[in-house]
Design an enzyme around this catalytic site. Structure first.
Site, PDB file in Angstrom:
ATOM      1  N   SER A  36       0.624  -1.514  -0.105  1.00 14.48           N
ATOM      2  CA  SER A  36       0.490  -0.099  -0.037  1.00 14.48           C
ATOM      3  C   SER A  36       0.841   1.354   0.157  1.00 14.48           C
ATOM      4  O   SER A  36       1.506   1.505  -0.887  1.00 14.48           O
ATOM      5  CB  SER A  36      -0.480  -0.309   1.049  1.00 14.48           C
ATOM      6  OG  SER A  36      -2.013   0.767   0.796  1.00 14.48           O
ATOM      7  N   ASP A  42      -5.967  -4.003  -1.660  1.00 19.42           N
ATOM      8  CA  ASP A  42      -5.139  -3.170  -0.707  1.00 19.42           C
ATOM      9  C   ASP A  42      -4.299  -4.171  -0.779  1.00 19.42           C
ATOM     10  O   ASP A  42      -4.571  -5.492   0.098  1.00 19.42           O
ATOM     11  CB  ASP A  42      -5.454  -2.174   0.773  1.00 19.42           C
ATOM     12  CG  ASP A  42      -4.582  -1.927   1.038  1.00 19.42           C
ATOM     13  OD1 ASP A  42      -3.851  -2.386   1.929  1.00 19.42           O
ATOM     14  OD2 ASP A  42      -4.323  -0.163   0.565  1.00 19.42           O
TER      15      ASP A  42
END
Length: 343
Positions: free
Chosen positions: A81, A193
């Site tokens: 991320s 993610d």
């Protein structure tokens, strides 16, 4: 003594035409597959595992600054991320101060493209384009430092490690918070993610060959109160989902750095300087531990090399003893120079 006095003239006569009496016999040639030993231990390969945490990710820059300032430059990097964004720029060849300049100059509008969609509010194409521009459009396999970005495959929840291809696209996939970013389509799969399955990618950077893994954990922790907005709620939900799995992976790191950035909101880009400073402070506090761990590994590696070299020397001596001729053996019994030096 009498035996040697008797044998020495005999051996000398036998060796006439081969070598002068009293000189060293010709040394035997080492076999072609004899082990080759290094004269010094190879350098320690430091790996950096950068975790997710949205705007808290600016703390990663402070960590890198202090590591470089103390002579500990990471050689392999993995990011999840927000960590994948900083990791990509760092692996492209930027040093810590160039990273900081880039962060300070970053206009949030350059990486956020709002779009009403059932898949997410942010398309993510701007983030992909921004990252590719910063890394000069190099593919993952051509970065200055080995780098991987970790994402979650939406179809089956599998952890996916991107090591080849489009850097910006890999970072976009790794950063696509469900409900905020639209999932990224790569091939026949969709990705979201990486924090869901690997909040801090320790295993990914270890697989790049890191001898020592320094993990940077900036993930949200459930602290007994509800987040103030939707983005905060989504980030905390992801952190909770990955918390148990993340703890097991995090335990496999050598050093864990936890900058004090939990009060920085996921979209609070205005606090980027504070996040960088917190990264610096947290790394400075752990510098004695980092030095100790690296020194310990260097000592272990040096001992292992000494042992390997001794074994190689012993093996070479034994091979020489096997290959000595009968006359050379007689020369050794007579107290003359032996072709096989003892280790």
């Amino acid at each position: 003594m009498r035996l040697n006095a008797f044998l020495r003239p005999l051996v000398c006569l036998s060796l006439v035409g081969l070598t002068a009496c009293g000189s060293n016999p010709p040394s035997s040639t080492a076999p072609a597959d004899a082990p080759v030993t290094a004269t010094s231990a190879p350098p320690i390969k430091i790996g950096l595992a950068l975790g997710g945490g949205a705007a808290k990710g600016f703390a990663h820059i402070g960590v890198i600054k202090m590591l470089e300032a103390n002579g500990f430059t990471p050689t392999v990097v993995a990011g999840t991320s927000a960590g994948s964004v900083v990791g990509a720029l760092y692996a492209s060849g930027m040093n810590a101060f160039e990273l900081q300049e880039t962060a300070v100059a970053l206009d949030e509008a350059k990486i956020r493209d709002l779009q009403l969609s059932s898949g997410g509010l942010v398309l993510g194409q701007k983030l992909e384009d921004y990252v590719n521009e910063q890394v000069r459009r190099k593919p993952l396999e051509q970065m200055s430092k080995p780098f991987v970005a970790v994402a979650t495959r939406l179809e089956d929840g599998e952890r996916t490690v991107f090591a080849r291809g489009n850097v910006g696209q890999a970072v976009r996939a790794s950063s696509s918070v469900p409900g905020v970013f639209q999932p990224v389509t790569i091939g026949k799969y969709h990705y979201v993610d990486g924090g869901i399955v690997s909040p801090v990618p320790v295993d990914a950077v270890r697989n790049l060959g890191a001898d020592i893994v320094i993990a940077v954990d900036i993930s949200n922790k459930a602290r007994g109160k509800a987040p103030e907005n939707m983005l905060g709620a989504l980030n905390q939900s992801i952190a909770i989902m990955g918390q148990k799995l993340g703890q097991a992976e995090l335990a496999r790191a050598d050093i864990i750095i936890r900058p004090k950035v939990l009060d920085i909101g996921p979209a609070d880009f205005g606090q980027r300087s504070s996040a960088i400073v917190e990264g610096e402070k947290a790394t400075t506090a752990l510098m004695p531990q980092i030095r100790e761990r690296i020194a310990q590994l260097r000592t272990e590696r040096a001992k292992a090399m000494q042992l390997a070299q001794q074994k190689a020397t012993d093996a070479k001596h034994q091979e020489c003893l096997k290959q000595r001729s009968s006359l050379q053996k007689l020369a050794g019994m007579a107290g003359m120079s032996d072709a096989c030096e003892k280790p």
